[in-house]
Design a protein around this motif. Structure first.
Motif, PDB file in Angstrom:
ATOM      1  N   ALA A 118      22.252  25.976 -16.032  1.00 40.50           N
ATOM      2  CA  ALA A 118      22.335  24.735 -16.702  1.00 40.50           C
ATOM      3  C   ALA A 118      23.547  24.031 -16.460  1.00 40.50           C
ATOM      4  O   ALA A 118      23.817  22.784 -16.741  1.00 40.50           O
ATOM      5  CB  ALA A 118      22.185  25.149 -18.220  1.00 40.50           C
ATOM      6  N   ASN A 119      24.528  24.930 -16.094  1.00 45.70           N
ATOM      7  CA  ASN A 119      26.018  24.308 -15.933  1.00 45.70           C
ATOM      8  C   ASN A 119      26.348  23.919 -14.470  1.00 45.70           C
ATOM      9  O   ASN A 119      27.674  23.650 -14.337  1.00 45.70           O
ATOM     10  CB  ASN A 119      27.040  25.106 -16.785  1.00 45.70           C
ATOM     11  CG  ASN A 119      26.848  25.343 -18.107  1.00 45.70           C
ATOM     12  OD1 ASN A 119      26.601  24.204 -18.744  1.00 45.70           O
ATOM     13  ND2 ASN A 119      27.199  26.454 -18.694  1.00 45.70           N
ATOM     14  N   ILE A 120      25.495  24.295 -13.587  1.00 45.78           N
ATOM     15  CA  ILE A 120      25.806  24.292 -12.408  1.00 45.78           C
ATOM     16  C   ILE A 120      26.147  22.768 -11.825  1.00 45.78           C
ATOM     17  O   ILE A 120      27.379  22.686 -10.938  1.00 45.78           O
ATOM     18  CB  ILE A 120      24.827  24.495 -11.402  1.00 45.78           C
ATOM     19  CG1 ILE A 120      25.207  24.817 -10.057  1.00 45.78           C
ATOM     20  CG2 ILE A 120      23.545  23.566 -11.301  1.00 45.78           C
ATOM     21  CD1 ILE A 120      23.876  25.524  -8.984  1.00 45.78           C
ATOM     22  N   VAL A 121      25.777  21.784 -12.235  1.00 44.48           N
ATOM     23  CA  VAL A 121      26.515  20.298 -11.834  1.00 44.48           C
ATOM     24  C   VAL A 121      27.872  20.330 -12.398  1.00 44.48           C
ATOM     25  O   VAL A 121      28.664  19.744 -11.438  1.00 44.48           O
ATOM     26  CB  VAL A 121      25.598  19.394 -12.377  1.00 44.48           C
ATOM     27  CG1 VAL A 121      26.358  18.122 -11.951  1.00 44.48           C
ATOM     28  CG2 VAL A 121      24.160  19.241 -11.973  1.00 44.48           C
ATOM     29  N   ALA A 122      28.207  20.613 -13.609  1.00 41.97           N
ATOM     30  CA  ALA A 122      29.693  20.542 -14.043  1.00 41.97           C
ATOM     31  C   ALA A 122      30.408  21.435 -13.336  1.00 41.97           C
ATOM     32  O   ALA A 122      31.611  21.174 -12.855  1.00 41.97           O
ATOM     33  CB  ALA A 122      29.560  20.834 -15.719  1.00 41.97           C
ATOM     34  N   ASP A 123      29.995  22.693 -12.751  1.00 41.05           N
ATOM     35  CA  ASP A 123      30.845  23.698 -12.092  1.00 41.05           C
ATOM     36  C   ASP A 123      31.008  23.090 -10.869  1.00 41.05           C
ATOM     37  O   ASP A 123      32.216  23.211 -10.211  1.00 41.05           O
ATOM     38  CB  ASP A 123      30.147  24.930 -12.285  1.00 41.05           C
ATOM     39  CG  ASP A 123      29.950  25.588 -13.324  1.00 41.05           C
ATOM     40  OD1 ASP A 123      30.559  25.487 -14.258  1.00 41.05           O
ATOM     41  OD2 ASP A 123      29.206  26.792 -13.234  1.00 41.05           O
TER      42      ASP A 123
END
Length: 202
Positions: free
Chosen positions: A149-154
């Motif tokens: 769920a956080n991969i784009v922000a990471d």
């Protein structure tokens, strides 16, 4: 008639450009491709360029040196689907047979029938840089760190960190590039050396 160095209209002219620019490469004339060792950040691999007359394109395929266990394939599929959706130039690709991850882009040859050297250089840089920027994010996914769920922000944080990092020291003189494995000719194999010449300047 002399060839115009500003118009690359054939595979042989592509090879002439690479030789003229001093780019370390290995030609595979039977499939109109060339492999170039690449190194940027934590990325150490190979970029495969394939001149495809029938499709009117040049493919740029950058290997990503990640081992993907069979039980992690679905995880990687989900990760790259999310990243491709967020990217202006989506291009992450998974070869399921060999469990190889690459980042690929295409440069149209048609309708003009040729490309400019600057366009080849730009696509080369974009392909290598994108693979390098996202490699740490995908490596963490494989280690089970973070969430999809956080991969784009990471990935955005990784790209910003890579942009802010100081340039590495000058690399040692590269050796001749090894041949890609016969078992998977469509995918560049992990190997590595710094790339000399204009294409390798970031």
């Amino acid at each position: 008639m002399a060839t115009d160095p500003n118009r690359i209209a054939s595979y042989s002219e592509l090879l002439e450009l690479l030789a003229r620019e001093g780019v370390l490469h290995q030609a595979r004339t039977e499939e109109k491709s060339v492999t170039i060792p690449t190194e940027k950040g934590s990325l150490d691999g190979m970029l495969l360029m394939r001149w495809q007359d029938s499709d009117g394109i040049i493919q740029f395929i950058q290997s990503m040196p990640l081992e993907i266990p069979a039980d992690k394939v679905a995880l990687v599929e989900s990760a790259i689907a999310r990243l491709n959706h967020a990217l202006a130039l989506p291009g992450f690709d998974l070869n399921h047979e060999y469990r190889l991850l690459t980042y690929r882009q295409v440069l149209p040859i048609y309708p003009r029938g040729y490309v400019h050297p600057a366009e080849i250089q730009a696509m080369f840089r974009v392909t290598v840089k994108t693979a390098s920027d996202f490699l740490p994010t995908l490596a963490r996914v494989l280690r089970g760190e973070g969430t999809l769920a956080n991969i784009v922000a990471d990935a955005q944080r990784d790209a910003e960190a890579a942009a802010a990092a100081p340039p590495p020291p000058a690399a040692a003189e590269p050796v001749a590039a090894p041949a890609a494995p016969a078992a998977a000719p469509a995918e560049p194999s992990p190997a590595g050396a710094a790339v000399p010449g204009a294409l390798g300047t970031y």
